[in-house]
Every structure is written in structure tokens, then in C-alpha cells.
Design a protein around this motif. Structure first.
Motif, PDB file in Angstrom:
ATOM      1  N   GLN A  30     -19.475  34.902   3.198  1.00 20.75           N
ATOM      2  CA  GLN A  30     -18.085  35.219   3.507  1.00 20.75           C
ATOM      3  C   GLN A  30     -17.405  36.068   2.443  1.00 20.75           C
ATOM      4  OE1 GLN A  30     -16.299  34.405   6.346  1.00 20.75           O
ATOM      5  NE2 GLN A  30     -18.266  33.721   7.159  1.00 20.75           N
ATOM      6  N   TYR A  31     -17.759  35.842   1.172  1.00 23.58           N
ATOM      7  CA  TYR A  31     -17.019  36.486   0.100  1.00 23.58           C
ATOM      8  C   TYR A  31     -17.819  37.506  -0.719  1.00 23.58           C
ATOM      9  CZ  TYR A  31     -13.658  32.881   1.164  1.00 23.58           C
ATOM     10  OH  TYR A  31     -12.771  32.071   1.818  1.00 23.58           O
ATOM     11  N   LEU A  32     -19.098  37.269  -0.923  1.00 24.28           N
ATOM     12  CA  LEU A  32     -19.849  38.151  -1.801  1.00 24.28           C
ATOM     13  C   LEU A  32     -20.661  39.187  -1.029  1.00 24.28           C
ATOM     14  CD1 LEU A  32     -20.321  38.600  -4.784  1.00 24.28           C
ATOM     15  CD2 LEU A  32     -22.257  37.039  -4.671  1.00 24.28           C
ATOM     16  N   PHE A  33     -21.309  38.780   0.038  1.00 22.49           N
ATOM     17  CA  PHE A  33     -22.172  39.669   0.816  1.00 22.49           C
ATOM     18  C   PHE A  33     -21.518  39.990   2.154  1.00 22.49           C
ATOM     19  CE2 PHE A  33     -25.115  37.520  -2.040  1.00 22.49           C
ATOM     20  CZ  PHE A  33     -25.869  38.588  -2.509  1.00 22.49           C
ATOM     21  N   CYS A  83     -22.969  26.868  -0.205  1.00 24.03           N
ATOM     22  CA  CYS A  83     -23.347  28.048  -0.985  1.00 24.03           C
ATOM     23  C   CYS A  83     -23.551  29.258  -0.073  1.00 24.03           C
ATOM     24  CB  CYS A  83     -24.619  27.746  -1.777  1.00 24.03           C
ATOM     25  SG  CYS A  83     -25.282  29.157  -2.675  1.00 24.03           S
ATOM     26  N   TYR A  84     -24.298  29.070   1.006  1.00 21.86           N
ATOM     27  CA  TYR A  84     -24.538  30.172   1.931  1.00 21.86           C
ATOM     28  C   TYR A  84     -23.244  30.686   2.545  1.00 21.86           C
ATOM     29  CZ  TYR A  84     -25.860  32.866   5.951  1.00 21.86           C
ATOM     30  OH  TYR A  84     -25.957  33.875   6.872  1.00 21.86           O
ATOM     31  N   MET A  85     -22.380  29.772   2.966  1.00 22.32           N
ATOM     32  CA  MET A  85     -21.125  30.196   3.585  1.00 22.32           C
ATOM     33  C   MET A  85     -20.256  30.975   2.612  1.00 22.32           C
ATOM     34  SD  MET A  85     -21.510  29.385   6.629  1.00 22.32           S
ATOM     35  CE  MET A  85     -19.919  29.869   7.229  1.00 22.32           C
ATOM     36  N   HIS A  98     -30.269  42.148   2.642  1.00 24.36           N
ATOM     37  CA  HIS A  98     -31.697  41.987   2.329  1.00 24.36           C
ATOM     38  C   HIS A  98     -32.124  40.527   2.189  1.00 24.36           C
ATOM     39  CE1 HIS A  98     -31.838  46.292   1.816  1.00 24.36           C
ATOM     40  NE2 HIS A  98     -30.839  46.219   0.957  1.00 24.36           N
ATOM     41  N   GLY A  99     -31.415  39.622   2.840  1.00 21.68           N
ATOM     42  CA  GLY A  99     -31.776  38.208   2.807  1.00 21.68           C
ATOM     43  C   GLY A  99     -31.407  37.497   1.516  1.00 21.68           C
ATOM     44  N   LEU A 100     -30.613  38.151   0.670  1.00 26.02           N
ATOM     45  CA  LEU A 100     -30.246  37.524  -0.603  1.00 26.02           C
ATOM     46  C   LEU A 100     -29.393  36.270  -0.445  1.00 26.02           C
ATOM     47  CD1 LEU A 100     -29.654  40.592  -2.927  1.00 26.02           C
ATOM     48  CD2 LEU A 100     -31.457  38.884  -3.054  1.00 26.02           C
ATOM     49  N   PRO A 101     -28.368  36.235   0.401  1.00 24.71           N
ATOM     50  CA  PRO A 101     -27.606  34.986   0.528  1.00 24.71           C
ATOM     51  C   PRO A 101     -28.473  33.828   1.011  1.00 24.71           C
ATOM     52  CG  PRO A 101     -26.692  36.669   1.996  1.00 24.71           C
ATOM     53  CD  PRO A 101     -27.802  37.294   1.231  1.00 24.71           C
ATOM     54  N   GLU A 102     -29.381  34.107   1.925  1.00 24.50           N
ATOM     55  CA  GLU A 102     -30.264  33.065   2.433  1.00 24.50           C
ATOM     56  C   GLU A 102     -31.198  32.570   1.333  1.00 24.50           C
ATOM     57  OE1 GLU A 102     -29.738  35.999   3.929  1.00 24.50           O
ATOM     58  OE2 GLU A 102     -28.954  35.519   5.916  1.00 24.50           O
ATOM     59  N   ALA A 103     -31.782  33.493   0.574  1.00 21.89           N
ATOM     60  CA  ALA A 103     -32.701  33.113  -0.502  1.00 21.89           C
ATOM     61  C   ALA A 103     -31.984  32.312  -1.590  1.00 21.89           C
ATOM     62  CB  ALA A 103     -33.346  34.359  -1.097  1.00 21.89           C
ATOM     63  N   ILE A 104     -30.780  32.743  -1.938  1.00 20.01           N
ATOM     64  CA  ILE A 104     -30.011  32.016  -2.960  1.00 20.01           C
ATOM     65  C   ILE A 104     -29.643  30.622  -2.460  1.00 20.01           C
ATOM     66  CG2 ILE A 104     -27.822  31.989  -4.230  1.00 20.01           C
ATOM     67  CD1 ILE A 104     -28.012  35.108  -4.244  1.00 20.01           C
ATOM     68  N   ALA A 105     -29.221  30.525  -1.207  1.00 21.48           N
ATOM     69  CA  ALA A 105     -28.842  29.224  -0.644  1.00 21.48           C
ATOM     70  C   ALA A 105     -30.049  28.289  -0.567  1.00 21.48           C
ATOM     71  CB  ALA A 105     -28.216  29.405   0.735  1.00 21.48           C
ATOM     72  N   ILE A 106     -31.210  28.816  -0.228  1.00 26.88           N
ATOM     73  CA  ILE A 106     -32.422  27.994  -0.205  1.00 26.88           C
ATOM     74  C   ILE A 106     -32.743  27.507  -1.613  1.00 26.88           C
ATOM     75  CG2 ILE A 106     -34.926  28.074   0.126  1.00 26.88           C
ATOM     76  CD1 ILE A 106     -34.378  29.890   2.550  1.00 26.88           C
ATOM     77  N   ALA A 107     -32.625  28.394  -2.607  1.00 25.90           N
ATOM     78  CA  ALA A 107     -32.889  27.999  -3.992  1.00 25.90           C
ATOM     79  C   ALA A 107     -31.905  26.916  -4.450  1.00 25.90           C
ATOM     80  CB  ALA A 107     -32.807  29.218  -4.908  1.00 25.90           C
TER      81      ALA A 107
END
Length: 110
Positions: free
Chosen positions: A105-108, A99-101, A68-77
Motif C-alpha cells: 500500500q505504501y512502499l511498492f 507487513c505485506y499490506m 518484481h515480487g519484492l513485497p511478497e518475498a519480504i513478507a514471507i521472510a
């Protein structure tokens, strides 16, 4: 590629790189003031290029599927927070990328 083609390719790349580096110094003399539109481009283009890169990076993100775009949103933040705290563009970009990688790779994982 033959050796001749390799030499021509390397020479063309070197000439193109040198031309783009030296041309502004040849066109704009240090004795005359830089034109206003060139100064405007120097202020506006970096922001426009980064905005374009953000749009390009997020073009394939689907908020209705997967993570749901969470890794991208977190990395942008993280990138924004790092930049506000440190005022170092390269550190902010590197921190957001790392952060995004790590998140992707590990969480999402899919």
C-alpha cells in the motif's frame, strides 16, 4: 431470498458445521486407539494445507514486472523470522500479512 430460504440456508450451514465437528468423536471411540492413517493425516495435512496456501498466494506474482515480487518475498521472510522467533503461528501469519499490506500500500505502489 425469502424468509423460508434464509432459515433453510442457515439451518443447512449449522447442521453441516456441527456434523463436521462432532463426526470424528462419533466415528473414533475413545476406547479404541486412533488408526495409524488418521494419526498420519493429523501430522501431514496442516503442513500440506499451508504449502498449498503459499503456492496459491504466489501464483500471480510476476518477477519480471512491477515490484518484481519484492513485497511478497519480504513478507514471507518476515513471516518465517517471526515464526522462528516467537513460535506462534497466528502472530507469524498476522505479522507477515500486515507487513505485506503495508509494503504493497505504501512502499511498492503501482
Amino acid at each position: 431470498m425469502t424468509l423460508t430460504e434464509q432459515v433453510i440456508t442457515i439451518a443447512a450451514c449449522a447442521i453441516g458445521t456441527m456434523l463436521t465437528r462432532y463426526l470424528p468423536f462419533l466415528v473414533f471411540s475413545s476406547r479404541k486407539p486412533t488408526p495409524d492413517y488418521i494419526q498420519y493425516l493429523g501430522r501431514a495435512l496442516p503442513c500440506a494445507i499451508f504449502a498449498m496456501l503459499v503456492v496459491y498466494c504466489l501464483k500471480d506474482v510476476t518477477i519480471t514486472a512491477g515490484s518484481h515480487g519484492l513485497p511478497e518475498a519480504i513478507a514471507i521472510a518476515v513471516t518465517i523470522l517471526l515464526h522462528k522467533a516467537l513460535h506462534q503461528m497466528l502472530l507469524s501469519i498476522a505479522g507477515g500479512t500486515i507487513c505485506y499490506m503495508l509494503l504493497s500500500q505504501y512502499l511498492f505502489t503501482h
